[in-house]
Write an enzyme that holds these catalytic residues in place. Structure first.
Site, PDB file in Angstrom:
ATOM      1  N   LYS A 107       0.824  -1.202   0.000  1.00  0.00           N
ATOM      2  CA  LYS A 107       0.000   0.000   0.000  1.00  0.00           C
ATOM      3  C   LYS A 107       0.863   1.259   0.000  1.00  0.00           C
ATOM      4  O   LYS A 107       1.954   1.301   0.581  1.00  0.00           O
ATOM      5  CB  LYS A 107      -0.910   0.009   1.225  1.00  0.00           C
ATOM      6  CG  LYS A 107      -1.849  -1.187   1.294  1.00  0.00           C
ATOM      7  CD  LYS A 107      -2.744  -1.276   0.072  1.00  0.00           C
ATOM      8  CE  LYS A 107      -3.700  -2.439   0.139  1.00  0.00           C
ATOM      9  NZ  LYS A 107      -4.563  -2.538  -1.063  1.00  0.00           N
ATOM     10  N   HIS A 131      -9.381  -8.533  -8.651  1.00  0.00           N
ATOM     11  CA  HIS A 131      -9.194  -8.203  -7.239  1.00  0.00           C
ATOM     12  C   HIS A 131      -9.767  -9.329  -6.385  1.00  0.00           C
ATOM     13  O   HIS A 131     -10.697 -10.021  -6.777  1.00  0.00           O
ATOM     14  CB  HIS A 131      -9.928  -6.892  -6.933  1.00  0.00           C
ATOM     15  CG  HIS A 131     -10.346  -6.748  -5.501  1.00  0.00           C
ATOM     16  ND1 HIS A 131     -11.566  -7.209  -5.027  1.00  0.00           N
ATOM     17  CD2 HIS A 131      -9.727  -6.208  -4.435  1.00  0.00           C
ATOM     18  CE1 HIS A 131     -11.675  -6.945  -3.749  1.00  0.00           C
ATOM     19  NE2 HIS A 131     -10.573  -6.337  -3.353  1.00  0.00           N
TER      20      HIS A 131
END
Length: 389
Positions: free
Chosen positions: A183, A321
């Site tokens: 991230k 995803h």
């Protein structure tokens, strides 16, 4: 043959993790069971699924609207012409009866969970893994040498250090993963660059590291990050801005020469069509992450794949995803570009069962009937509780 009952259970995700936008500590998932009147090996056959990971449970939508529509339908109307399986397209149309076009939000995940449970049910009725059943249904040749896989982690933790990030990624190497996603956007640019360099050092190759901003940035910030990470030639730069800000993607793609990834927050074929029209994505390099579990299920996902193919994208650029067993079977069945995996986060849904093999950066599904959700140790108690209903 008919559906006897449909159950939904709201399950809490485990772990206190966060990305640049979301604290996942209160997130939930809808676990669904579609129970048939069929018996195999002395057991009633039930299809299991859930609405992917990283959103919230949608039990209210299912219980108040979608499940009653299925249960009120003529049982024979839900079957294919042979009468030997439930027709997922008809199931999808039934749960969406009287719904207006547009509004592709939580209902897309609710409908997907029910439709995917039917795929699990159909595969169990013929005693074969879901990837084999799905491949036959769509006349595809499934991947036999394992699907490419990357480990998604690198979340933000209170008081974390780059050493903690390095230790996390090293643990994924031990498990057989060779590529990672971390991230960005939850710290300063300088701090994030330190995290990226740590990840590259562990991976040994910058092309094995992807970064994900989770839609955090405005255009100036997205461009600033793009300028800093461009020399690294990362695997991809994911969700730099709001997923519906197609102008941002177009502007960024005009200046950032590396691969971008987007699509996990687009929940329909119509959304995908707009992405193809307006974001000026590059068919030779960008990655598409639309997720069947968030997008009405496999029936809608077939339309999504057709739209992306018409725009010049190959299936190798489609990497859904959601790092879990359902998408592992879908990727393997449809010959897509790879799988996300959550080996250390998002239990009880994230990651794969012990019967799945991860080796040299590829993942192999087990031969359990259906999606094999019952084999996932962390999920098994919730399934038992759900079916006990």
């Amino acid at each position: 043959m008919r559906i006897k009952a449909i159950h939904e259970k709201t399950v809490q995700l485990q772990g206190n993790i966060a990305n640049a936008v979301v604290d996942f500590s209160k997130h939930t998932v809808s676990l669904v069971a579609v129970v048939s009147d069929q018996v195999r090996n002395g057991k009633v056959v039930a299809g299991l699924a859930f609405n992917s990971i990283g959103r919230f449970a949608q039990g209210g939508i299912m219980r108040e609207r979608m499940i009653p529509r299925l249960m009120e339908a003529d049982p024979a109307s839900l079957l294919d012409p042979t009468g030997s399986r439930f027709d997922p397209d008809i199931v999808s149309a039934t749960v969406m009866r009287d719904e207006k076009p547009g509004g592709h939000g939580d209902r897309a995940g609710a409908a997907a969970a029910l439709e995917l449970a039917v795929w699990d049910l159909n595969a169990k009725l013929v005693d074969e893994p879901a990837y084999q059943h799905i491949a036959k249904a769509f006349a595809q040749t499934p991947i036999t040498q394992g699907a490419p896989v990357y480990a998604a982690g690198g979340y933000y933790y209170a008081g974390e250090s780059n050493q903690r990030l390095a230790d996390e990624l090293k643990s994924y190497l031990v498990l057989g993963y060779q590529a990672f996603k971390i991230k960005i956007g939850g710290a300063s640019l300088a701090e994030d660059m330190g995290r990226i360099e740590t990840a590259i050092k562990v991976a040994g190759n910058s092309s094995a590291v992807a970064v994900d901003a989770n839609g955090r940035f405005n255009l100036p910030t997205a461009l600033a990050y793009g300028k800093e990470i461009a020399p690294y030639n990362l695997r991809w730069y994911e969700e730099p801005g709001d997923p519906l800000d197609f102008d941002l993607l177009a502007e960024l793609g005009g200046q950032y020469q590396g691969s971008m990834a987007t699509g996990e927050n687009l929940f329909s074929a119509a959304d995908t069509q707009n992405l193809m029209r307006y974001a000026r994505l590059r068919p030779d390099q960008d990655i598409l992450q639309m997720d069947p579990g968030l997008s009405y299920g496999l029936s809608e996902y077939q339309e999504i794949l057709k739209l992306t193919a018409d725009a010049g994208f190959t299936r190798s650029q489609c990497v859904p995803h959601g790092g879990h067993l359902i998408n592992l079977h879908i990727v393997t069945a449809l010959g897509l570009g790879g799988c996300e995996a959550y080996p250390g986060v998002f239990n009880p849904f994230g990651g794969y069962s012990a019967q799945c093999r991860v080796q040299d950066g590829r993942v192999f599904p087990s031969d359990a009937p259906g999606f094999g959700l019952e084999q996932k140790t962390e999920l098994a108690p919730h399934i038992k509780n759900l079916l006990g209903a």
